[in-house]
Design a protein around this motif. Sequence first.
Motif, mmCIF file in Angstrom:
data_model
loop_
_atom_site.group_PDB
_atom_site.id
_atom_site.type_symbol
_atom_site.label_atom_id
_atom_site.label_comp_id
_atom_site.label_asym_id
_atom_site.label_seq_id
_atom_site.Cartn_x
_atom_site.Cartn_y
_atom_site.Cartn_z
ATOM 1 N N VAL A 123 10.590 -5.417 3.367
ATOM 2 C CA VAL A 123 10.187 -5.539 1.963
ATOM 3 C C VAL A 123 8.754 -6.080 1.897
ATOM 4 C CG1 VAL A 123 12.558 -5.894 1.185
ATOM 5 C CG2 VAL A 123 11.130 -7.881 1.743
ATOM 6 N N ASP A 124 8.208 -6.087 0.685
ATOM 7 C CA ASP A 124 6.824 -6.516 0.476
ATOM 8 C C ASP A 124 6.721 -7.995 0.135
ATOM 9 O OD1 ASP A 124 5.399 -4.144 0.909
ATOM 10 O OD2 ASP A 124 5.790 -3.426 -1.129
ATOM 11 N N LEU A 125 5.585 -8.591 0.518
ATOM 12 C CA LEU A 125 5.200 -9.932 0.096
ATOM 13 C C LEU A 125 3.770 -9.841 -0.423
ATOM 14 C CD1 LEU A 125 5.516 -13.048 -0.032
ATOM 15 C CD2 LEU A 125 4.699 -13.118 2.345
ATOM 16 N N TYR A 126 3.599 -10.012 -1.717
ATOM 17 C CA TYR A 126 2.275 -9.919 -2.348
ATOM 18 C C TYR A 126 1.951 -11.251 -3.027
ATOM 19 C CZ TYR A 126 1.177 -4.915 -1.810
ATOM 20 O OH TYR A 126 0.836 -3.682 -1.307
ATOM 21 N N PHE A 127 0.647 -11.614 -3.054
ATOM 22 C CA PHE A 127 0.290 -12.950 -3.558
ATOM 23 C C PHE A 127 -1.144 -13.022 -4.087
ATOM 24 C CE2 PHE A 127 0.133 -12.597 1.054
ATOM 25 C CZ PHE A 127 -1.181 -12.947 1.369
ATOM 26 N N GLU A 128 -1.581 -11.974 -4.779
ATOM 27 C CA GLU A 128 -2.946 -11.976 -5.314
ATOM 28 C C GLU A 128 -3.240 -13.199 -6.173
ATOM 29 O OE1 GLU A 128 -6.421 -11.384 -5.397
ATOM 30 O OE2 GLU A 128 -5.650 -9.390 -4.908
ATOM 31 N N ALA A 129 -2.298 -13.608 -7.005
ATOM 32 C CA ALA A 129 -2.547 -14.700 -7.947
ATOM 33 C C ALA A 129 -2.601 -16.073 -7.280
ATOM 34 C CB ALA A 129 -1.470 -14.706 -9.034
#
Length: 426
Positions: A123-129
């Motif tokens: 699965v994905d782990l995204y953290f732009e913020a």
Amino acid sequence: MPDALKVAVLGCGVVGTQVVRLLTEQADDLTARTGARLELVGVAVRSLDAERDPVVDRALLTTDAAELVTRADLVVELMGGVEPARTLLLSAIEHGASVVTANKALLAADGPTLYAAADAAGVDLYFEAAVAGAVPVVRAVRESLAGDTVRRVLGIVNGTTNFVLDTMASDDLDLERAVKDAQRLGYAEADPTADVEGFDAAAKAAILASLAFHTRVSLDDVAREGITGLTDEDVAWAARTGHVLKLLAVAERLDGGISVRVHPALVPLEHPLAGVRGAFNAVFVEAEAAGQLMFYGPGAGGVPTASAVLGDLVSVARHRVVGGRGPAESFYAELPVLPAHAAVSRFQVRLDVADRPGVLAQVAAALANLGVSIEAVRQTPTGTGPAHLVISTHAATEAARAATVEALAALPVVDRVVSVLRVEGA
């Protein structure tokens, strides 16, 4: 392809509320962009009785975050802190959910654990913020510059301290009054320690360094110094010498490894970071092929941060619909993180010295004995008492800087060492 993807939001503060609003108001557009309807199935909160914005459907509220994450396809974590956020996200990943988080503290403390869990689960782990709010610097460093070699990152990544230092300069205020202004306007918390002592910026520096240098960097690796030691006189002298004071996150490649640090620094007026005003954030990246790049924008606030969260949410949702995954953790380089004393920068020393012939020669000799080269000297007589001496040096290590302060303070002709500030971006 799924007709709908179930979305759970953990936390309903300022940012969480705006995420819920955007999910609700832009539902049709988000469906078109992702290929599936994003169905909000729950919002985890601490209290069901707290006052909420009417945009949040109270029927979606729950205090059982642990149960909520087990029935979602996509989990948005906006709680902050290491626990229980870590446990909840690991559970979400274990149950097959992709994760979007704004939690810089968790990523800086234990990002590799989340990466490993996401990779194992596919699965994905995204953290732009998590870094600089709405400023799209995480995606740029992690993806757009993936084929380049980043040499250096300079960042104004804490809007509170930037506002405080900017206010000190523009309104001629001392630090205490500027912090109170920031609190009154909502830029600073009642307890501003995380901001003014550099903890918030240090967590973001660890994340940026990890991405830029393909090396695991934790919060404990970041040398940290806040702005509490700065005075209104420091700010005034910065302007007189053609600089502005900023709290900078600095990550750079040096011989033998990388240096990651947060500290106040003098930035020359001609550098792009010098013009970053108020509570805005900016990250200046130097890469071998791309050259110099700057990413600028609002670094905090509910709506800007929610924009970054929704951007990540669209990406992870699209992957669930059409297949594929976002970038996994890249730490192949395994560069050593150098100790704080190995960092290199120019610095500016302000001294009160005896106003008589031969003083400058003694000061210059003390620096020469330590291998520190003088770039410029400015002496200002006070009329009575000691003269004020401002010395700008060429690049030297932190170890040399500390030894310089000690050596100068021991000279009989030096009344006091007023301040020593690093110069970055020159």
